[in-house]
Motif scaffolding. Structure first.
Motif, mmCIF file in Angstrom:
data_model
loop_
_atom_site.group_PDB
_atom_site.id
_atom_site.type_symbol
_atom_site.label_atom_id
_atom_site.label_comp_id
_atom_site.label_asym_id
_atom_site.label_seq_id
_atom_site.Cartn_x
_atom_site.Cartn_y
_atom_site.Cartn_z
ATOM 1 N N GLU A 189 5.103 1.193 3.226
ATOM 2 C CA GLU A 189 4.772 -0.202 3.477
ATOM 3 C C GLU A 189 4.834 -0.591 4.952
ATOM 4 O OE1 GLU A 189 7.244 -2.643 0.998
ATOM 5 O OE2 GLU A 189 5.967 -2.353 -0.771
ATOM 6 N N GLU A 243 0.048 3.205 -4.619
ATOM 7 C CA GLU A 243 0.085 2.058 -3.710
ATOM 8 C C GLU A 243 -0.306 2.479 -2.291
ATOM 9 O OE1 GLU A 243 3.780 -0.067 -3.798
ATOM 10 O OE2 GLU A 243 3.861 -0.111 -5.991
ATOM 11 N N GLN A 247 -3.363 0.245 -1.437
ATOM 12 C CA GLN A 247 -2.923 -0.930 -0.689
ATOM 13 C C GLN A 247 -2.687 -0.676 0.795
ATOM 14 O OE1 GLN A 247 0.444 -2.844 -2.649
ATOM 15 N NE2 GLN A 247 -0.305 -2.224 -4.672
ATOM 16 N N HIS A 248 -2.492 0.587 1.173
ATOM 17 C CA HIS A 248 -2.101 0.860 2.557
ATOM 18 C C HIS A 248 -3.012 1.854 3.267
ATOM 19 C CE1 HIS A 248 1.514 -1.498 1.889
ATOM 20 N NE2 HIS A 248 1.672 -0.847 0.753
#
Length: 552
Positions: A189, A243, A247-248
């Protein structure tokens, strides 16, 4: 650089004719070239830093590697001038030492990997088992994070787990190294790491991955082999790998072929459920061209290829982490094979950097593991032999002790399994309640080139006390307080019974405070400062200065 200066020499030449009136002076101008040596301005900063950490690799471990490379009768370096990549760095760069214990007057004597790596990453004192925190528990920006904020590319490579202590310390901040599930989330993240290549998929997959068919299909559709997602160490249903992709912006790789074929600039490679293949297994699959995981060298080369495309430069940390695991197991044969695997990656870095003047390469260790050493003994004393020298005065040469033959180096290399393979052969669950001396003897002789007696096998089998699962714990006759890893420490019992045949001694199943080597290669103006006795916090600070990063 040479600078040319023009000097004018004027000489008066008297020319005489028949009378005084014909006498006159003529000025003759001569050009004289004067060469002045102007010192070269030293290079004191670099665009790239490559930090290589041989986890557990003290001077003793380096000595094992160098003795094998230079003097083993069948050394794999015999066709390469018997020269390790580490020795190339030493011969063409600078060599120093570094202390590594938790720093400062409030520190302690011995470090773990989390503290040591944090001190390298931050240039600040850290506490034992902390990740990315100073010794008071405050978050400290790491060199990787500073480099990323300065516009540089960043990468982490390890043959253990991506969330293991050493790589984690450069890209996460946690009160304890055991919070690997949280570390995985932070790494993905934060956006701080462009390239992450290692094992440890078990904290990137949902908790029910071993039974939930929908979750398993997701991983299979991503291209992961079942061995990568076979079990989870998460307590929630998050799929951090998915993810990372959705998302990244990470491209994912799960095996050697996928890594080789990827041209992504942002890459997450997870090649094993926990640790990657050990050095002995790698030696075997390389021999028959059957490796499915990328090697430490191949991960290193891919990371360099990706990160070097950034015109602003990069920071890359590469860990050979299983040197430490072999040291904890008191397994000299495995340790040698891990050192060879690490040196192969060092060779790749050396070839990439040797003609450059914009990169600092540092190779060091976080600490020494095992208090390893070759030692002379009273076992198998040599027979008397006649020597031709005139100083012998008719007497035979007969040392009182066995100082260890060079053939031992070949037998260590030839080991076909680790001591974990040995204890797993006896019982895959590490429950030795019903283990027999015969089982231990057979397992040791299956995976090592040594034979043991039933008396020695009984010593390995000896147990005292029990763990919380009711499994017997190994009985040690010496330094029992320094064997702290439960039933896994039966590996060190194997090391004990093979010690005399290997001329090897071990002092502990944990770490020591021994200073570790520091190899520095790159511009002289940058590397010479590492040729000293220093501390890991000093190394962290020196790296930041070399990259032009703030130390605050």
């Amino acid at each position: 650089m040479n600078k040319k200066l023009l000097a004018v020499a004027v000489s008066a030449v008297l020319l005489t004719a028949c009378n005084d009136d014909d006498t006159k002076t003529v000025e003759v101008i001569k050009e004289v070239e004067v060469i002045k040596e102007v010192p070269v301005t030293p290079v004191t900063s670099v665009k790239n830093v490559i930090l290589m950490i041989g986890d557990g690799m003290g001077a003793q471990q380096v000595g094992l590697l160098e003795e094998y490379a230079r003097r083993a009768p069948n050394s794999t370096y015999n066709t390469r001038s018997n020269q390790t990549a580490l020795s190339k760095l030493a011969n063409n760069g600078h060599l120093g030492l570094s202390l590594n214990a938790p720093h400062g007057e409030n520190g302690s004597l011995v470090t773990d990997s989390a503290c040591s790596a944090t001190q390298l990453a931050t240039g600040k004192a850290a506490g034992s088992e902390m990740i990315g925190l100073d010794d008071q528990g405050y978050i400290v920006e790491t060199i990787l994070e500073k480099a990323k904020k300065a516009g540089k590319a960043t990468g982490l490579v390890s043959d253990t787990r991506l969330t293991h202590a050493t790589p984690a310390a450069f890209a996460a901040h946690q009160p304890h190294r055991s919070y690997e599930a949280e570390i995985a989330v932070q790494m993905v993240e934060s956006g701080m790491v462009d390239v992450m290549l290692s094992g440890g998929a078990r904290v990137f997959v949902p908790s029910d991955i071993s039974t939930d068919e929908a979750d398993r299909k997701v991983m299979a559709d991503l291209g992961a082999p079942e061995s990568v997602y076979k079990k989870s160490k998460r307590s929630d249903e998050r799929n951090i790998a998915l993810e990372a992709k959705e998302q990244h912006g990470y491209t994912l790789a799960f095996d050697k072929t996928q890594l080789a074929n990827s041209d992504a600039s942002k890459l997450l490679g997870l090649f094993a459920n926990s640790g990657m293949a050990d050095g002995i297994a790698y030696k075997a699959c390389k021999a028959d061209n059957s490796c499915t995981q990328p090697s430490l060298k191949e991960m290193t080369v891919k990371a360099l290829d990706i990160l070097s495309k950034d015109e602003d430069g990069f920071f890359l940390m590469i860990e050979g982490g299983q040197i430490d695991w072999a040291g904890h197991a008191n397994d000299a044969g495995w340790m040698l094979n891990e050192l060879l695997k690490f040196d192969e990656a060092v060779e790749a870095v050396y070839e990439w950097v040797k003609d450059r003047n914009d990169t600092l390469v540092l190779v060091t260790a976080d600490h020494e593991t095992g208090s390893f050493g070759f030692s002379y003994s009273s076992h198998n004393k040599p027979d008397a032999v006649a020597l031709p020298g005139d100083g012998m005065r008719g007497k035979d040469y007969k040392p009182k002790f066995n100082f260890g033959g060079l053939e031992i180096l070949d037998t260590l290399y030839s080991q076909t399994g680790t001591f974990y393979d040995v204890i797993g052969e006896v019982n895959g669950s590490y429950d030795y309640s019903n283990a027999t001396d015969q089982q231990w003897k057979d397992a040791i002789e299956k995976y090592t080139p040594y034979t043991v007696t039933y008396e020695q096998a009984a010593k390995v089998n000896a147990a005292e006390d029990f763990n919380s699962d009711g499994y017997p714990l190994p009985k040690f006759e010496d330094f029992s307080d320094f064997y702290v890893y439960d039933t896994e420490d039966f590996t060190a019992k194997v090391g004990r019974v093979l010690a005399a045949q290997q001329s090897v001694v071990w002092g502990t199943g944990t770490h020591t405070s021994a200073p570790v080597p520091v190899y520095a290669f790159g511009p002289e103006g940058v590397t010479k400062q590492f040729s000293t006795m220093q501390h890991h916090v000093d190394i962290g600070q020196k790296m930041m200065v070399a990259l032009g990063l703030s130390q605050e």
